[in-house]
Write a protein that holds these residues in place. Structure first.
Motif, PDB file in Angstrom:
ATOM      1  N   ARG A  74     -10.666  18.450 -42.476  1.00 31.37           N
ATOM      2  CA  ARG A  74      -9.596  18.628 -41.492  1.00 31.37           C
ATOM      3  C   ARG A  74      -8.546  17.557 -41.705  1.00 31.37           C
ATOM      4  N   ALA A  75      -7.286  17.942 -41.553  1.00 29.37           N
ATOM      5  CA  ALA A  75      -6.205  16.991 -41.810  1.00 29.37           C
ATOM      6  C   ALA A  75      -5.027  17.251 -40.879  1.00 29.37           C
ATOM      7  N   GLU A  89      -7.261  23.123 -41.863  1.00 25.93           N
ATOM      8  CA  GLU A  89      -8.428  23.009 -42.748  1.00 25.93           C
ATOM      9  C   GLU A  89      -7.930  22.972 -44.189  1.00 25.93           C
ATOM     10  N   VAL A  90      -8.474  22.050 -44.951  1.00 29.30           N
ATOM     11  CA  VAL A  90      -8.158  21.926 -46.373  1.00 29.30           C
ATOM     12  C   VAL A  90      -9.451  22.130 -47.149  1.00 29.30           C
ATOM     13  N   TRP A 101      -6.803  17.000 -57.094  1.00 25.35           N
ATOM     14  CA  TRP A 101      -7.566  18.226 -56.884  1.00 25.35           C
ATOM     15  C   TRP A 101      -6.582  19.368 -56.608  1.00 25.35           C
ATOM     16  N   ASP A 102      -6.965  20.578 -57.002  1.00 28.88           N
ATOM     17  CA  ASP A 102      -6.350  21.768 -56.450  1.00 28.88           C
ATOM     18  C   ASP A 102      -7.048  22.060 -55.130  1.00 28.88           C
ATOM     19  N   VAL A 103      -6.258  22.413 -54.106  1.00 23.27           N
ATOM     20  CA  VAL A 103      -6.830  22.675 -52.789  1.00 23.27           C
ATOM     21  C   VAL A 103      -6.193  23.918 -52.196  1.00 23.27           C
ATOM     22  N   LEU A 104      -6.877  24.499 -51.219  1.00 23.09           N
ATOM     23  CA  LEU A 104      -6.360  25.606 -50.424  1.00 23.09           C
ATOM     24  C   LEU A 104      -6.116  25.075 -49.020  1.00 23.09           C
ATOM     25  N   VAL A 105      -4.868  25.154 -48.552  1.00 24.57           N
ATOM     26  CA  VAL A 105      -4.521  24.729 -47.202  1.00 24.57           C
ATOM     27  C   VAL A 105      -4.487  25.975 -46.325  1.00 24.57           C
ATOM     28  N   MET A 106      -5.331  25.987 -45.303  1.00 29.02           N
ATOM     29  CA  MET A 106      -5.481  27.159 -44.452  1.00 29.02           C
ATOM     30  C   MET A 106      -4.413  27.147 -43.356  1.00 29.02           C
ATOM     31  N   PHE A 118      -6.209  12.720 -43.700  1.00 26.71           N
ATOM     32  CA  PHE A 118      -7.586  13.047 -43.367  1.00 26.71           C
ATOM     33  C   PHE A 118      -8.227  11.998 -42.463  1.00 26.71           C
ATOM     34  N   SER A 119      -7.846  10.750 -42.649  1.00 31.52           N
ATOM     35  CA  SER A 119      -8.406   9.659 -41.863  1.00 31.52           C
ATOM     36  C   SER A 119      -7.458   8.477 -41.953  1.00 31.52           C
TER      37      SER A 119
END
Length: 346
Positions: A74-75, A89-90, A101-106, A118-119
């Motif tokens: 979560r971010a 959500e990531v 990284w490759d990521v999917l951002v929801m 993220f923190s």
């Protein structure tokens, strides 16, 4: 170019394995097993811990030792001084370097230079995205052990909609998992217990290991389905495994891959018809027109009709026979997905 093979089966919601078998009162190695003859399409029905009945002394069972990482985080989503969303959500999709990284951002279309926080110690900057592509490239603010510590502190396993309950990361591990890197569990190996692996070895069945770190396979919309050519995954095939596989082939024994990940790794390192130790990245496409070089059998879970995994299974058995077997599996109430039942094709 071949058209995708149509599959006529449908999976009722009641056959989605929503909880781990252990939470349903079943040992992980006591799930059901459908054995499918790749030459005739004939099926047999058994329990997974009876797998040794279908293997011969000297056969080699090759498993994936990749360990599932906490790939759902979560971010806060920020753009400059502006807070776009307080929580998104990531999902990690694929690691490229120590920090990228490759990521999917929801739930949103992020842009380059957006920041995901993220923190207090970890954030990630969007450094690239392609048009008409679901994934974006993220550069984390930490690397090495410090990054992993934060990921394990704040992340959890990717959970799909058919799963009920917030099962922890350990529920998404195989007993042999030892090398962190997969964002989704190499689920074909989940049904094995250590007792079962020891019993197989005592009966003369050889156990070998590869590592292939699985990438993200589902992007929440049918529009986003990456072709195998776009699905790069990192692998390692040790020399001991290559030697064991080649010896089995020389002796007329069978090589059985535990999961589609293992098939991709073994076939990638066998361009000349024998396995060679190596590390690298593979995007090998395997379908009904592919001639398998080294793999004789496949142990896998059950896949949905639109899943690209079925293209790979069609290299082992004719699609019409596979479709008939899956119709029978639906009729007999086999369970689907990572917590479900198993299928041996050989």
């Amino acid at each position: 170019m071949n058209m995708a093979t149509p599959f006529s089966f449908r999976v009722p919601a009641r056959l989605n394995a929503a909880t781990p078998p252990e939470k349903r009162g079943i040992r992980r190695d006591h799930v059901r097993l459908m054995v499918l003859d790749r030459k005739t399409g004939r099926t047999q029905h058994d329990r997974f811990d009876q797998l040794d009945r279908y293997l011969d002394v000297g056969d080699v069972l090759v498993l994936n030792a990749s360990r599932t990482v906490p790939a759902s985080l979560r971010a806060q989503w920020r753009r400059g001084d502006q807070l776009i969303m307080s929580e998104v959500e990531v999902r990690l999709a694929r690691r490229w370097t120590e920090v990228e990284w490759d990521v999917l951002v929801m739930g949103g279309e992020v842009q380059e230079r957006d920041l995901l926080v993220f923190s207090g110690d970890l954030s990630g900057e969007v450094i690239g995205r392609k048009a008409d592509h679901p994934l974006v490239r993220l550069r984390f603010s930490l690397l090495g052990p410090a990054l992993w510590e934060e990921l394990y502190r704040w992340g959890g396993p990717i959970r799909y909609e058919y799963v009920t309950g917030q099962w922890g990361l350990e529920e998404y591990q195989t007993v042999m998992a030892s090398v962190p890197g997969s964002v989704e569990m190499p689920s074909a190996g989940r049904a094995f217990s250590w007792e079962m692996l020891i019993r197989l070895r005592r009966k003369g069945i050889k156990i070998a290991w590869i590592v292939l770190h699985t990438g993200l396979s589902y992007f929440l919309h049918d529009r986003w389905r990456l072709s195998p050519e776009d699905n790069w995954e990192e692998y390692r095939v040790p020399e001991e495994t290559a030697n064991m596989v080649n010896e089995a082939k020389r002796c007329g024994k069978r090589v059985i891959a535990v999961g589609t990940t293992v098939v991709r790794a073994l076939e990638t390192v066998s361009p000349r018809g024998f396995a060679e130790a190596g590390t690298g990245w593979t995007h090998l496409t395997i379908d009904q027109d592919y001639t398998l070089r080294i793999t004789d059998g496949l142990l896998t879970g059950f896949h949905e009709p639109e899943a690209s995994h079925l293209d790979l299974l069609s290299a082992f058995i004719r699609p019409d026979r596979l479709n008939r077997a899956y119709l029978e599996a639906v009729e007999r109430g086999y369970m689907w997905h990572e917590f479900g039942d198993m299928n041996l094709i050989m």
